[in-house]
Structures are given as structure tokens and as C-alpha cells.
Design a protein around this motif. Structure first.
Motif, PDB file in Angstrom:
ATOM      1  N   VAL A 158     -46.243  55.157 -12.804  1.00  0.00           N
ATOM      2  CA  VAL A 158     -45.656  55.462 -11.617  1.00  0.00           C
ATOM      3  C   VAL A 158     -46.945  54.854 -10.483  1.00  0.00           C
ATOM      4  O   VAL A 158     -46.836  54.071  -9.549  1.00  0.00           O
ATOM      5  CB  VAL A 158     -45.998  57.252 -10.757  1.00  0.00           C
ATOM      6  CG1 VAL A 158     -46.189  57.205  -9.024  1.00  0.00           C
ATOM      7  CG2 VAL A 158     -44.583  57.246 -11.297  1.00  0.00           C
ATOM      8  N   ASP A 159     -48.686  54.899 -11.183  1.00  0.00           N
ATOM      9  CA  ASP A 159     -49.488  54.177 -10.754  1.00  0.00           C
ATOM     10  C   ASP A 159     -49.189  52.229 -10.706  1.00  0.00           C
ATOM     11  O   ASP A 159     -49.608  51.785  -9.514  1.00  0.00           O
ATOM     12  CB  ASP A 159     -51.183  54.200 -11.530  1.00  0.00           C
ATOM     13  CG  ASP A 159     -51.407  55.690 -10.534  1.00  0.00           C
ATOM     14  OD1 ASP A 159     -50.866  56.193  -9.629  1.00  0.00           O
ATOM     15  OD2 ASP A 159     -52.094  56.351 -11.600  1.00  0.00           O
TER      16      ASP A 159
ATOM     17  N   SER B  50     -43.815  51.972  -8.445  1.00  0.00           N
ATOM     18  CA  SER B  50     -44.518  53.265  -7.775  1.00  0.00           C
ATOM     19  C   SER B  50     -42.931  54.097  -7.397  1.00  0.00           C
ATOM     20  O   SER B  50     -43.323  54.655  -6.621  1.00  0.00           O
ATOM     21  CB  SER B  50     -44.865  52.455  -5.735  1.00  0.00           C
ATOM     22  OG  SER B  50     -44.117  51.018  -6.101  1.00  0.00           O
ATOM     23  N   ASP B  51     -42.414  52.693  -7.405  1.00  0.00           N
ATOM     24  CA  ASP B  51     -40.850  53.246  -7.853  1.00  0.00           C
ATOM     25  C   ASP B  51     -40.215  54.092  -8.927  1.00  0.00           C
ATOM     26  O   ASP B  51     -38.714  54.557  -8.697  1.00  0.00           O
ATOM     27  CB  ASP B  51     -39.700  52.220  -7.266  1.00  0.00           C
ATOM     28  CG  ASP B  51     -39.700  51.252  -7.906  1.00  0.00           C
ATOM     29  OD1 ASP B  51     -40.480  51.192  -8.675  1.00  0.00           O
ATOM     30  OD2 ASP B  51     -38.765  50.370  -7.518  1.00  0.00           O
TER      31      ASP B  51
ATOM     32  N   HIS C 299     -41.210  61.769  -7.572  1.00  0.00           N
ATOM     33  CA  HIS C 299     -41.038  61.431  -9.101  1.00  0.00           C
ATOM     34  C   HIS C 299     -40.857  61.922 -10.312  1.00  0.00           C
ATOM     35  O   HIS C 299     -40.166  61.242 -10.876  1.00  0.00           O
ATOM     36  CB  HIS C 299     -42.401  60.571  -9.261  1.00  0.00           C
ATOM     37  CG  HIS C 299     -43.401  59.038  -8.724  1.00  0.00           C
ATOM     38  ND1 HIS C 299     -43.251  58.292  -8.309  1.00  0.00           N
ATOM     39  CD2 HIS C 299     -44.576  59.512  -7.363  1.00  0.00           C
ATOM     40  CE1 HIS C 299     -42.729  57.719  -7.088  1.00  0.00           C
ATOM     41  NE2 HIS C 299     -44.245  58.800  -6.797  1.00  0.00           N
TER      42      HIS C 299
END
Length: 169
Positions: free
Chosen positions: A33-34, A37-38, A68
Motif C-alpha cells: 500500500v505504501d 496506494s489504492d 485496504h
């Protein structure tokens, strides 16, 4: 519909047992996710009692992954869930022959899997999916990010795995 963004959905079909290593998967998702981001992770499966699930929900919160990581529970429509996802994963610390891997193949999903049990055999040593050493967050998350960013590579792996499962399993 399912939570998450089209093109960025990752699925893990595995009941909540220690050897399925959901903790490792969630920790790796933090890295994913870093970079994407989606990205989202859909966890399909159930567990013995709620203790394991409670610990994972707590870890999801600790890692800041509430938007997430989604717990879908048992799904009778697993094939349609797989088809709505873009990438399938196995993060197990030990395995025999994971039925999920065969289901992923039947749904033509690209796979990132830890190299445990018969996973390497099903994935033809990496020709039909990406294999990483168990417990290696860096390689696991890097492989996931690479495939999320490459629809063409995902499609190739998905097609190869589908053919392999059809022909050998």
C-alpha cells in the motif's frame, strides 16, 4: 460489488489457520500500500473460533490498513470473487497442495506464492506464477507490486497457470 479498486484487487483464499500466515500477508500489504496506494486485499475464508480473526482485525488496525484489507468470510461464489480480483496470493509458512492455488488457476489469476509444499510444482518452478521464500516480506511485497503494475504480465501468468491446472490437475 466487492470492495477495492478495479485493477488493484488482491485475493487470498485461505481459512484462518497459523500455517496460512495471514499475519505475514498483512505485514506485507503494509509495504504494498505504501507503493500502490489504492491496492486492496480481500481475505476469503473462516477460522476456528474468533481469536485468530480478532488478532488479524487488530493487526489491520495497527498497520493502518482498514481501507485496504477486507474480511469477506466464507463465500459460496469463490469463482466470481476470484474473477473480480486481479491478483491472487498465498503467503503460507507451510503447505501441502493448496486447493486455492488450483482455484486461482481455474479463474486465470496470476499468483504470488511462498515457495512451500507443492506450490513450486503447481507453478512450474515460477513459469506459471511468482515464487518467493516464505517469510520474505520484501520479495513478497515487491512481486505483488510488480504484478499490480503490469496487467500484461498478470494476464500471461494467469493463462499459463490455467493451462497447467487444466493439463496436470
Amino acid at each position: 460489488g466487492l470492495p477495492g479498486t478495479d485493477g488493484k484487487r488482491i485475493v487470498l483464499g485461505a481459512n484462518f489457520r497459523p500455517e496460512k500466515n495471514h499475519r505475514f500477508v498483512l505485514e506485507s500489504m503494509r509495504r504494498v500500500v505504501d507503493l500502490v496506494s489504492d491496492a486492496s486485499l480481500l481475505l476469503v475464508g473462516t477460522g476456528p473460533g474468533h481469536a485468530g480473526l480478532d488478532a488479524l482485525e487488530s493487526l489491520r488496525h495497527t498497520l493502518g490498513l482498514e481501507r485496504h484489507v477486507y474480511f469477506l468470510g466464507h463465500r459460496a461464489d469463490i469463482h466470481s470473487v476470484l474473477k473480480a480480483c486481479d491478483l491472487a496470493i498465498i503467503g503460507s509458512s507451510s503447505e501441502g497442495l493448496p486447493i486455492a492455488l488450483l482455484e486461482y488457476g481455474m479463474a486465470r489469476r496470476a499468483v504470488v506464492s511462498t515457495d512451500v509444499g507443492r506450490c513450486a510444482a503447481v507453478l512450474a518452478g515460477g513459469e506459471c506464477g511468482v515464487l518467493v521464500p516464505p517469510g520474505d516480506h520484501e520479495r513478497f511485497s515487491t512481486a505483488i507490486v510488480r504484478l499490480l503494475r503490469s496487467p500484461a504480465e498478470r494476464e500471461q501468468f494467469g493463462e499459463r497457470l490455467y493451462n497447467r491446472v487444466q493439463n496436470h490437475y
